[in-house]
Design an enzyme around this catalytic site. Structure first.
Site, PDB file in Angstrom:
ATOM      1  N   HIS A   1       0.421  -1.103  -0.148  1.00 50.21           N
ATOM      2  CA  HIS A   1       0.063  -0.229   0.038  1.00 50.21           C
ATOM      3  C   HIS A   1       1.150   1.447   0.328  1.00 50.21           C
ATOM      4  O   HIS A   1       1.288   2.146   0.628  1.00 50.21           O
ATOM      5  CB  HIS A   1      -0.861   0.346   1.408  1.00 50.21           C
ATOM      6  CG  HIS A   1      -1.687   1.016   1.289  1.00 50.21           C
ATOM      7  ND1 HIS A   1      -2.777   1.046   2.143  1.00 50.21           N
ATOM      8  CD2 HIS A   1      -1.684   2.427   0.918  1.00 50.21           C
ATOM      9  CE1 HIS A   1      -4.120   2.266   2.408  1.00 50.21           C
ATOM     10  NE2 HIS A   1      -3.372   3.097   1.263  1.00 50.21           N
TER      11      HIS A   1
ATOM     12  N   HIS B   1       1.369   4.848  -2.591  1.00 54.73           N
ATOM     13  CA  HIS B   1       0.931   5.229  -3.506  1.00 54.73           C
ATOM     14  C   HIS B   1       2.328   6.342  -3.628  1.00 54.73           C
ATOM     15  O   HIS B   1       2.851   6.737  -2.997  1.00 54.73           O
ATOM     16  CB  HIS B   1      -0.287   6.683  -2.957  1.00 54.73           C
ATOM     17  CG  HIS B   1      -1.526   6.373  -2.590  1.00 54.73           C
ATOM     18  ND1 HIS B   1      -2.560   5.966  -3.111  1.00 54.73           N
ATOM     19  CD2 HIS B   1      -1.179   6.024  -1.571  1.00 54.73           C
ATOM     20  CE1 HIS B   1      -3.627   5.792  -2.465  1.00 54.73           C
ATOM     21  NE2 HIS B   1      -2.710   5.500  -1.050  1.00 54.73           N
TER      22      HIS B   1
ATOM     23  N   HIS C   1      -9.380   1.566  -1.278  1.00 51.94           N
ATOM     24  CA  HIS C   1      -9.230   2.208  -0.066  1.00 51.94           C
ATOM     25  C   HIS C   1     -10.693   2.021   0.331  1.00 51.94           C
ATOM     26  O   HIS C   1     -12.033   2.112   0.013  1.00 51.94           O
ATOM     27  CB  HIS C   1      -8.878   3.100  -0.340  1.00 51.94           C
ATOM     28  CG  HIS C   1      -7.712   3.401  -0.558  1.00 51.94           C
ATOM     29  ND1 HIS C   1      -6.848   2.790  -1.883  1.00 51.94           N
ATOM     30  CD2 HIS C   1      -6.384   4.089   0.122  1.00 51.94           C
ATOM     31  CE1 HIS C   1      -5.408   3.146  -1.227  1.00 51.94           C
ATOM     32  NE2 HIS C   1      -4.931   3.994  -0.323  1.00 51.94           N
TER      33      HIS C   1
ATOM     34  N   GLU D   1     -11.116   3.163   6.015  1.00 51.62           N
ATOM     35  CA  GLU D   1     -10.070   4.211   6.354  1.00 51.62           C
ATOM     36  C   GLU D   1     -10.757   5.292   7.653  1.00 51.62           C
ATOM     37  O   GLU D   1     -10.671   5.381   8.853  1.00 51.62           O
ATOM     38  CB  GLU D   1      -9.179   4.631   5.222  1.00 51.62           C
ATOM     39  CG  GLU D   1      -8.421   5.867   6.254  1.00 51.62           C
ATOM     40  CD  GLU D   1      -7.628   6.449   4.539  1.00 51.62           C
ATOM     41  OE1 GLU D   1      -7.930   6.512   3.498  1.00 51.62           O
ATOM     42  OE2 GLU D   1      -6.433   7.377   4.891  1.00 51.62           O
TER      43      GLU D   1
ATOM     44  N   ASP E   1       1.966   4.196   2.418  1.00 49.76           N
ATOM     45  CA  ASP E   1       1.033   4.502   2.324  1.00 49.76           C
ATOM     46  C   ASP E   1       1.302   5.932   1.371  1.00 49.76           C
ATOM     47  O   ASP E   1       1.530   5.680   0.644  1.00 49.76           O
ATOM     48  CB  ASP E   1      -0.118   5.419   3.276  1.00 49.76           C
ATOM     49  CG  ASP E   1      -1.546   5.527   2.712  1.00 49.76           C
ATOM     50  OD1 ASP E   1      -1.741   5.269   1.682  1.00 49.76           O
ATOM     51  OD2 ASP E   1      -2.146   6.141   3.490  1.00 49.76           O
ATOM     52  N   ASP E   2       1.542   7.364   2.295  1.00 45.50           N
ATOM     53  CA  ASP E   2       2.534   8.562   1.289  1.00 45.50           C
ATOM     54  C   ASP E   2       3.926   8.141   2.664  1.00 45.50           C
ATOM     55  O   ASP E   2       3.485  10.169   2.779  1.00 45.50           O
ATOM     56  CB  ASP E   2       1.494   9.492   1.618  1.00 45.50           C
ATOM     57  CG  ASP E   2       0.252   8.709   0.623  1.00 45.50           C
ATOM     58  OD1 ASP E   2      -0.499   8.879  -0.648  1.00 45.50           O
ATOM     59  OD2 ASP E   2      -0.841   8.756   1.223  1.00 45.50           O
TER      60      ASP E   2
HETATM   61  N1  HPA Z   1      -6.724   7.393   1.542  1.00 47.31           N
HETATM   62  C1  HPA Z   1      -6.821   8.179   0.197  1.00 47.31           C
HETATM   63  N2  HPA Z   1      -6.845   8.012  -0.470  1.00 47.31           N
HETATM   64  C2  HPA Z   1      -5.643   8.924  -1.108  1.00 47.31           C
HETATM   65  C3  HPA Z   1      -4.589   7.869   0.591  1.00 47.31           C
HETATM   66  C4  HPA Z   1      -5.127   7.266   1.342  1.00 47.31           C
HETATM   67  O1  HPA Z   1      -4.763   7.092   2.393  1.00 47.31           O
HETATM   68  N3  HPA Z   1      -3.356   7.998   0.351  1.00 47.31           N
HETATM   69  C5  HPA Z   1      -3.896   8.460  -1.349  1.00 47.31           C
HETATM   70  N4  HPA Z   1      -4.744   9.171  -1.522  1.00 47.31           N
HETATM   71 ZN    ZN Z   2      -3.924   5.092   0.068  1.00 48.38          ZN
END
Ligand code: HPA
Ligand code: ZN
Length: 336
Positions: free
Chosen positions: A14, A16, A194, A197, A275-276
């Site tokens: 996971h 991006h 996703h 969350e 994630d990011d």
């Molecule tokens: N959630 C939803 N969209 C996203 C995320 C995330 O964690 N990271 C990058 N786009």
């Molecule tokens: Zn994500």
């Protein structure tokens, strides 16, 4: 423990690629492409990364992506991430990209995918890192835009293993993309999304039922429904959990309150991911360390996150077997 985690052969599911844009590269690309960014210094950027929910992050994340223009930019972005993987001993990674973030700005789909792919190919031979590419639809955009994007991806089927769904969860239910995902499945793509969350457990159910996904990205809100947690454990449905992201975006107040270890101990196929990482303060080792520091875990439990990730990955059965064996040997050697 730090050394054990750092050297553990890891699998990331996971991530991006646009979320790996470090402030230093953002400035470099802004200068190279003559693009104005609303920051004077790296400190300015880092000060702006003070999020209170998912949307407050997304606004800044899409703005950051504006500096990505040429194929070389996408190559440089991806290569920088792969060097981080090498440093953290990530041996396989499955990467999301958001084509609509770029095509909406007039950047061609081919520019994006070819730049990323060139870096991924180079990493196989030069860094010994394997990868897969997953194309995400932005859920705040409409179905028609997603269909157009899917159409563009058909020429790159050899490079893209799956489609996913990201961006604003609240107000954009999975059902909006049911037909797009059906078409993607018919075209031979695997599917992920996703869910859970910020949205409730029912939004995870919707994603599973309506989009026929094989793994859930995030999914931590499943804990609102204990029977559902048991079902996920029984069915071995993988969750790609992102601990530092969840703290930064206030899904949990503190890492000690994060439910990932509880889910692991209940037998859910949970994995650790970044994630990011440029926005949330850490790559894979940092995420593992943050969980390990806040919870009393054994090395076998920490390694279980990686066994789960191997299981949940989109690599061949033979390759899974090979990675399992490597991790088992590593755990045996460093168990005490
Ligand atoms: N959630 C939803 N969209 C996203 C995320 C995330 O964690 N990271 C990058 N786009
Ligand atoms: Zn994500």
């Amino acid at each position: 423990m730090k050394q054990f985690i750092q050297d553990l052969p890891k699998v990331e599911l996971h991530l991006h690629i646009e979320g790996t844009l470090e402030p230093e590269l953002m400035f470099e690309l802004a200068a190279r492409n003559n693009i104005t960014i609303p920051f004077e210094s790296f400190e300015d950027v880092r000060d702006a990364y003070n999020f209170h929910n998912l949307q407050s992050f997304l606004d800044i994340y899409y703005q950051g992506a504006n500096v990505l223009i040429t194929e070389q930019d996408f190559f440089d972005l991806t290569w920088a991430y792969l060097l981080r993987c090498k440093n953290d001993n990530v041996v396989h990674t499955e990467i999301f990209f958001d084509p609509q973030t770029h095509t909406e700005r007039g950047i061609s789909f081919d520019t994006v995918v070819n730049g990323i792919e060139r870096a991924l190919s180079k990493a196989v031979s030069e860094l010994n890192i394997t990868s897969q590419l997953i194309m995400c639809f932005l859920r705040h955009l409409d179905e028609e835009s997603a269909f157009t994007t899917l159409e563009q991806a058909l020429q790159h089927k050899d490079k893209i293993i799956a489609v996913g769904l990201d961006s604003s969860e609240n107000g954009n239910p999975a059902g909006k993309f049911e037909r797009v995902f059906k078409r993607a499945l018919n075209e031979g793509f695997l599917t992920v999304a996703h869910a859970g969350e910020e949205g409730p457990a029912s939004s995870i159910r919707d994603a599973l039922d309506l989009l026929q996904i094989t793994r859930i990205d995030h999914g931590v809100r499943c804990s609102d429904d204990e029977a559902f947690v048991q079902e996920l454990a029984r069915k071995k449905t993988p969750l790609t959990v992102c601990p530092l992201s969840n703290i930064k975006l206030k899904v949990f107040e503190e890492m000690s309150e994060h439910n990932i270890v509880e889910l692991l101990r209940k037998g859910v196929c949970v994995t650790i991911n970044s994630d990011d990482p440029a926005y949330f303060g850490g790559y894979m080792t940092d995420n593992f360390m943050a969980v390990s520091d806040a919870h009393n875990m054994t090395k076998a439990e920490i390694a279980q996150f990686t066994f789960n990730a191997i299981d949940a990955s989109f690599i061949s059965a033979l390759e899974k077997k090979r990675l399992f064996a490597i991790n088992e040997a590593y755990l045996t050697l460093h168990h005490s």
